[in-house]
Design a protein around this motif. Structure first.
Motif, PDB file in Angstrom:
ATOM      1  N   PRO A 135      27.991  -6.957 -20.727  1.00  0.00           N
ATOM      2  CA  PRO A 135      28.468  -8.339 -20.730  1.00  0.00           C
ATOM      3  C   PRO A 135      27.473  -9.321 -20.083  1.00  0.00           C
ATOM      4  N   MET A 136      27.723 -10.577 -20.346  1.00  0.00           N
ATOM      5  CA  MET A 136      26.887 -11.656 -19.792  1.00  0.00           C
ATOM      6  C   MET A 136      26.918 -11.593 -18.257  1.00  0.00           C
ATOM      7  N   ASN A 137      25.792 -11.900 -17.612  1.00  0.00           N
ATOM      8  CA  ASN A 137      25.813 -11.977 -16.141  1.00  0.00           C
ATOM      9  C   ASN A 137      25.495 -13.406 -15.697  1.00  0.00           C
ATOM     10  N   PHE A 138      25.420 -13.606 -14.379  1.00  0.00           N
ATOM     11  CA  PHE A 138      25.179 -14.972 -13.872  1.00  0.00           C
ATOM     12  C   PHE A 138      23.883 -15.539 -14.445  1.00  0.00           C
ATOM     13  N   HIS A 139      22.845 -14.691 -14.495  1.00  0.00           N
ATOM     14  CA  HIS A 139      21.541 -15.197 -14.928  1.00  0.00           C
ATOM     15  C   HIS A 139      21.545 -15.634 -16.382  1.00  0.00           C
ATOM     16  N   SER A 140      22.103 -14.788 -17.247  1.00  0.00           N
ATOM     17  CA  SER A 140      22.024 -15.147 -18.669  1.00  0.00           C
ATOM     18  C   SER A 140      22.920 -16.352 -18.974  1.00  0.00           C
ATOM     19  N   ALA A 141      24.036 -16.482 -18.256  1.00  0.00           N
ATOM     20  CA  ALA A 141      24.893 -17.657 -18.460  1.00  0.00           C
ATOM     21  C   ALA A 141      24.221 -18.906 -17.894  1.00  0.00           C
ATOM     22  N   LEU A 142      23.652 -18.783 -16.695  1.00  0.00           N
ATOM     23  CA  LEU A 142      23.067 -19.972 -16.063  1.00  0.00           C
ATOM     24  C   LEU A 142      21.764 -20.399 -16.730  1.00  0.00           C
ATOM     25  N   ASN A 143      21.139 -19.478 -17.427  1.00  0.00           N
ATOM     26  CA  ASN A 143      19.958 -19.844 -18.213  1.00  0.00           C
ATOM     27  C   ASN A 143      20.334 -20.895 -19.266  1.00  0.00           C
ATOM     28  N   VAL A 144      21.532 -20.749 -19.806  1.00  0.00           N
ATOM     29  CA  VAL A 144      22.034 -21.722 -20.785  1.00  0.00           C
ATOM     30  C   VAL A 144      22.302 -23.064 -20.083  1.00  0.00           C
ATOM     31  N   VAL A 145      22.988 -22.992 -18.942  1.00  0.00           N
ATOM     32  CA  VAL A 145      23.305 -24.217 -18.199  1.00  0.00           C
ATOM     33  C   VAL A 145      22.006 -24.948 -17.835  1.00  0.00           C
ATOM     34  N   ARG A 146      21.006 -24.165 -17.444  1.00  0.00           N
ATOM     35  CA  ARG A 146      19.707 -24.734 -17.077  1.00  0.00           C
ATOM     36  C   ARG A 146      19.123 -25.564 -18.229  1.00  0.00           C
ATOM     37  N   ASP A 147      19.192 -25.003 -19.443  1.00  0.00           N
ATOM     38  CA  ASP A 147      18.680 -25.738 -20.617  1.00  0.00           C
ATOM     39  C   ASP A 147      19.478 -27.003 -20.888  1.00  0.00           C
ATOM     40  N   ILE A 148      20.800 -26.885 -20.749  1.00  0.00           N
ATOM     41  CA  ILE A 148      21.659 -28.042 -21.058  1.00  0.00           C
ATOM     42  C   ILE A 148      21.405 -29.170 -20.047  1.00  0.00           C
ATOM     43  N   VAL A 149      21.248 -28.803 -18.777  1.00  0.00           N
ATOM     44  CA  VAL A 149      20.973 -29.834 -17.758  1.00  0.00           C
ATOM     45  C   VAL A 149      19.597 -30.463 -17.996  1.00  0.00           C
ATOM     46  N   LYS A 150      18.645 -29.632 -18.401  1.00  0.00           N
ATOM     47  CA  LYS A 150      17.306 -30.152 -18.686  1.00  0.00           C
ATOM     48  C   LYS A 150      17.369 -31.179 -19.832  1.00  0.00           C
ATOM     49  N   ALA A 151      18.184 -30.872 -20.825  1.00  0.00           N
ATOM     50  CA  ALA A 151      18.306 -31.774 -21.981  1.00  0.00           C
ATOM     51  C   ALA A 151      19.153 -33.014 -21.650  1.00  0.00           C
ATOM     52  N   ASN A 152      19.924 -32.937 -20.562  1.00  0.00           N
ATOM     53  CA  ASN A 152      20.807 -34.060 -20.170  1.00  0.00           C
ATOM     54  C   ASN A 152      20.603 -34.389 -18.689  1.00  0.00           C
ATOM     55  N   PRO A 153      19.403 -34.862 -18.334  1.00  0.00           N
ATOM     56  CA  PRO A 153      19.090 -35.029 -16.904  1.00  0.00           C
ATOM     57  C   PRO A 153      19.963 -36.062 -16.195  1.00  0.00           C
ATOM     58  N   ALA A 193      23.206 -36.189 -16.539  1.00  0.00           N
ATOM     59  CA  ALA A 193      24.538 -35.619 -16.293  1.00  0.00           C
ATOM     60  C   ALA A 193      24.699 -35.318 -14.806  1.00  0.00           C
ATOM     61  N   MET A 194      25.918 -35.541 -14.295  1.00  0.00           N
ATOM     62  CA  MET A 194      26.221 -35.130 -12.932  1.00  0.00           C
ATOM     63  C   MET A 194      26.496 -33.634 -12.965  1.00  0.00           C
ATOM     64  N   PHE A 195      26.082 -32.937 -11.915  1.00  0.00           N
ATOM     65  CA  PHE A 195      26.253 -31.491 -11.877  1.00  0.00           C
ATOM     66  C   PHE A 195      27.048 -31.103 -10.631  1.00  0.00           C
ATOM     67  N   VAL A 196      28.255 -30.602 -10.868  1.00  0.00           N
ATOM     68  CA  VAL A 196      29.148 -30.194  -9.776  1.00  0.00           C
ATOM     69  C   VAL A 196      29.069 -28.671  -9.669  1.00  0.00           C
ATOM     70  N   ASN A 197      29.050 -28.144  -8.439  1.00  0.00           N
ATOM     71  CA  ASN A 197      28.865 -26.700  -8.311  1.00  0.00           C
ATOM     72  C   ASN A 197      29.580 -26.147  -7.074  1.00  0.00           C
ATOM     73  N   PHE A 235      23.404 -18.814  -7.328  1.00  0.00           N
ATOM     74  CA  PHE A 235      22.550 -18.617  -8.506  1.00  0.00           C
ATOM     75  C   PHE A 235      22.281 -19.952  -9.207  1.00  0.00           C
ATOM     76  N   ALA A 236      23.313 -20.759  -9.344  1.00  0.00           N
ATOM     77  CA  ALA A 236      23.111 -22.053 -10.032  1.00  0.00           C
ATOM     78  C   ALA A 236      22.129 -22.927  -9.261  1.00  0.00           C
ATOM     79  N   ARG A 237      22.241 -22.887  -7.937  1.00  0.00           N
ATOM     80  CA  ARG A 237      21.337 -23.720  -7.131  1.00  0.00           C
ATOM     81  C   ARG A 237      19.879 -23.349  -7.381  1.00  0.00           C
ATOM     82  N   SER A 238      19.605 -22.039  -7.481  1.00  0.00           N
ATOM     83  CA  SER A 238      18.204 -21.668  -7.659  1.00  0.00           C
ATOM     84  C   SER A 238      17.764 -21.675  -9.131  1.00  0.00           C
ATOM     85  N   ILE A 239      18.700 -21.517 -10.068  1.00  0.00           N
ATOM     86  CA  ILE A 239      18.293 -21.414 -11.481  1.00  0.00           C
ATOM     87  C   ILE A 239      18.288 -22.774 -12.182  1.00  0.00           C
ATOM     88  N   VAL A 240      19.264 -23.615 -11.844  1.00  0.00           N
ATOM     89  CA  VAL A 240      19.410 -24.878 -12.591  1.00  0.00           C
ATOM     90  C   VAL A 240      18.579 -25.981 -11.914  1.00  0.00           C
TER      91      VAL A 240
END
Ligand SMILES: Cc1ncc(C[n+]2csc(CCOP(=O)(O)OP(=O)(O)O)c2C)c(N)n1
Ligand SMILES: [Mg+2]
Length: 581
Positions: free
Chosen positions: A387-405, A407-411, A419-424
């Motif tokens: 199954p998906m793990n934190f890294h593979s899921a947050l890799n997607v979030v990272r791309d979406i935030v990059k494409a929408n700089p 956007a506000m990001f709540v975490n 993981f989100a703090r260091s990946i995104v």
């Protein structure tokens, strides 16, 4: 005919008086406050109605704690006190957590609570929702006030605003007893009692000798480092901070909510080499960052000290608005006291145009370490486990935030947070808002509402499944106001992970939840979009659609329940963790 005239006379008399409700609303409006986060009930129901009728935006929540968190972060984002409005005793207590949170995080916020009759409360005669709220608020508030007379409302609100935003901002409590609202005074007189606060957060200019002392120390450094805290983000002097970093050429570390002050992809950003630069630096300049637990109190092994409490040998420059902050944990060799904007500007003019860049050995060592860690992270992110793990899921979030700089990001969460703090990566100032100084769970949905209202753009929230539960009912609020919020739940079936077992076999373990829970269905219950995503591709599609449509969306991201670690990155603070190794 005889009945009409008295009616007109009564209406005229009414128009010429102002009651407590009106004076509170007028005082807020006079001071540029346009939004109230709250929950109605005795004695403030009419205050919420009349505030709305008078053009204020009144956002009604399902629980006061969430309204309070929304107010607190609105304060952080706008530099205007966020207003949380509650009923007496239980509503007040529900809001109190957020008031304390605001004070601890230095966010300007005013908790306004209605209260019961003073005479009865003070004699403890058992009034409806009896409680001495002022006394209870004081220890967790920067300041606390009570207004007993309509003609004092103007002063009460002015004092609350000043206390919230001046100096080091914080949470302020304003107690408004029920009787106050019904008091009427002459309208003209009432108007004159209102105060428009002049220069609510006055500049505080640092002393020239303090600036010189700091610059001398910085110039002497062989391995300098700058740490940006959320105070630096709050100050809204983004251009000056960027100029300071770039003119000095010094590597910098952003604390969590300072991420994006400069883009995380900036070449001087040393986030990926944190465990190298903290022990390695010889002079550290703190900008609106406190040496609290989040920076290991400036000592110990994190800083290269031999034992847990040993000094690592660094010298510190500390820029802070509070003179009491210096020496809180280790010696501060060069405190610079003032507001961050004035301090950074003063340093910039002292630096001039020919500041010698740090020695290249230091800069090269930092970038070598950073590039190696980034490459390692890249490999992990490229994997696509099932199954998906934190890294593979947050890799997607990272791309979406990059494409929408924008956007506000709540975490919030533990692993979901760390993981989100260091990946995104973040690209713009004040876009990342999270658990803050206390590492508190429950800020999520309140922050989403405020971020959508204040930020006016899309909001993306990455939530641990436990973290989300603290404020989950506010998805109804998000749907009710039709806010462009995309919530991604990192659902690993529990607190930290979903694999614990009750050794006796009787109950579920305290850290685990219902397996395979479908949080997306919660959103559907209120007309929002719910998506269950078990692969990165499904997650990507759902997030893109949420951003495109702007519809309230909740994505249940199914994460490997074995993937997390106890307490995320702060396992060392957990007294039982030793046994688990
Ligand atoms: C108000 C509050 N209560 C309890 C905690 C303790 N706590 C820290 S993280 C956490 C939840 C972690 O689980 P989750 O949000 O699912 O994140 P995960 O690590 O599973 O991704 C809890 C309960 C806290 N920080 N704040
Ligand atoms: Mg979890």
């Amino acid at each position: 005919m005889g009945t009409v005239e008295p009616q007109i006379a009564a209406a005229d008399a009414k128009a010429q008086t102002a009651d407590g409700f009106k004076l509170v609303i007028d005082a807020l409006k006079l001071n540029g406050i346009d939004t109230i986060y709250g929950l109605p009930g005795i004695p403030i129901t009419d205050l919420t109605r009349r505030a709305q009728a008078e053009g204020l935006r009144v956002l009604a929540f399902r629980h006061e704690q969430n309204a309070g968190y929304a107010a607190s972060i609105a304060g952080f984002l706008t530099q205007k006190p966020g207003i949380c409005l509650t009923v007496s005793a239980p509503g007040f207590l529900n809001g109190l957590n957020a008031l304390a949170h605001a004070t601890v995080n230095c966010f300007p916020m005013i908790l306004i609570s209605g209260s019961s009759e003073r005479e009865i409360v003070d004699l403890q005669q058992g009034d409806y929702e009896e409680m001495d709220q002022l006394a209870i608020a004081k220890p967790v508030a920067k300041a606390a006030f009570r207004v007993l007379h309509a003609e004092d409302i103007g002063v009460g609100i002015a004092r609350a605003i000043r206390a919230a935003v001046s100096g080091r901002p914080g949470g302020v409590y304003l107690d408004l007893p029920a009787k106050l609202f019904a008091q009427s005074i002459d309208a003209e007189l009432g108007k004159k009692t209102l105060i428009k606060v002049v220069d609510a957060a006055p500049k505080q200019i640092p002393a020239p000798e303090a600036v010189k002392r700091a610059l001398d120390l910085l110039r002497s450094a062989k391995k300098p480092l700058i740490i940006l805290g959320k105070g630096a983000a709050y100050a809204q002097c983004d251009t000056e901070i960027r100029a300071l970093i770039e003119k000095t050429g010094i590597p910098y570390l952003p604390m969590s909510m300072a991420k994006g002050l400069l883009p995380d992809t900036h070449e001087q950003c040393a986030s990926a080499a944190r465990s190298f630069v903290l022990p390695g630096a010889d002079v550290v300049m703190l900008v609106g960052a406190r040496l609290n637990w989040l920076l290991s109190h400036g000592k110990g092994k994190t800083w290269g000290g031999k034992a847990a409490k040993d000094w690592g040998g660094q010298k510190f420059i500390q820029i802070d608005i509070s003179p009491q902050e210096a020496d809180s944990n280790v010696r501060i060799d060069a405190p610079v006291v003032g507001d961050i904007g004035s301090c950074v500007s003063a340093l910039l003019s002292g630096i001039g145009s020919n500041f010698a860049k740090p020695p290249s050995e230091w800069l090269n060592a930092v970038s070598e370490k950073k590039n190696a860690n980034i490459a390692k992270m890249g490999e992990t992110l490229a994997k696509n486990p099932s199954p998906m793990n934190f890294h593979s899921a947050l890799n997607v979030v990272r791309d979406i935030v990059k494409a929408n700089p924008d956007a506000m990001f709540v975490n919030e969460g533990a692993n979901a947070l760390d993981f989100a703090r260091s990946i995104v990566d973040m690209y713009k100032p004040r876009k990342r808002i999270d658990v803050g100084t206390w590492g508190i769970m429950g800020v999520g949905m309140g922050y989403c509402v405020a971020a959508a209202v204040v930020g006016k753009g899309p909001v993306i929230a990455v939530e641990g499944d436990s973290a989300f539960g603290f404020s989950g009912m506010e998805v109804e609020t998000i749907c009710r106001y039709n806010l462009p919020v995309c919530i991604v739940i990192m659902n690993n079936n529990g607190v930290y992970k979903g694999t614990d077992k009750d050794p006796t076999g009787r109950d579920p373990a305290p850290t685990v939840f219902v397996k395979g829970a479908r949080y997306d269905k919660l959103m559907e219950a209120f007309g929002g979009v719910g998506v269950n995503a078990s692969t990165p591709a499904e997650l990507r599609k759902a997030m893109e659609e949420a951003i495109r449509s702007g519809k309230p969306t909740l994505i249940n991201a199914v994460i490997d329940e074995t993937a997390g670690t106890e307490s995320g990155r702060i396992t060392s603070l957990n007294p039982t963790a030793g046994k688990k190794k």
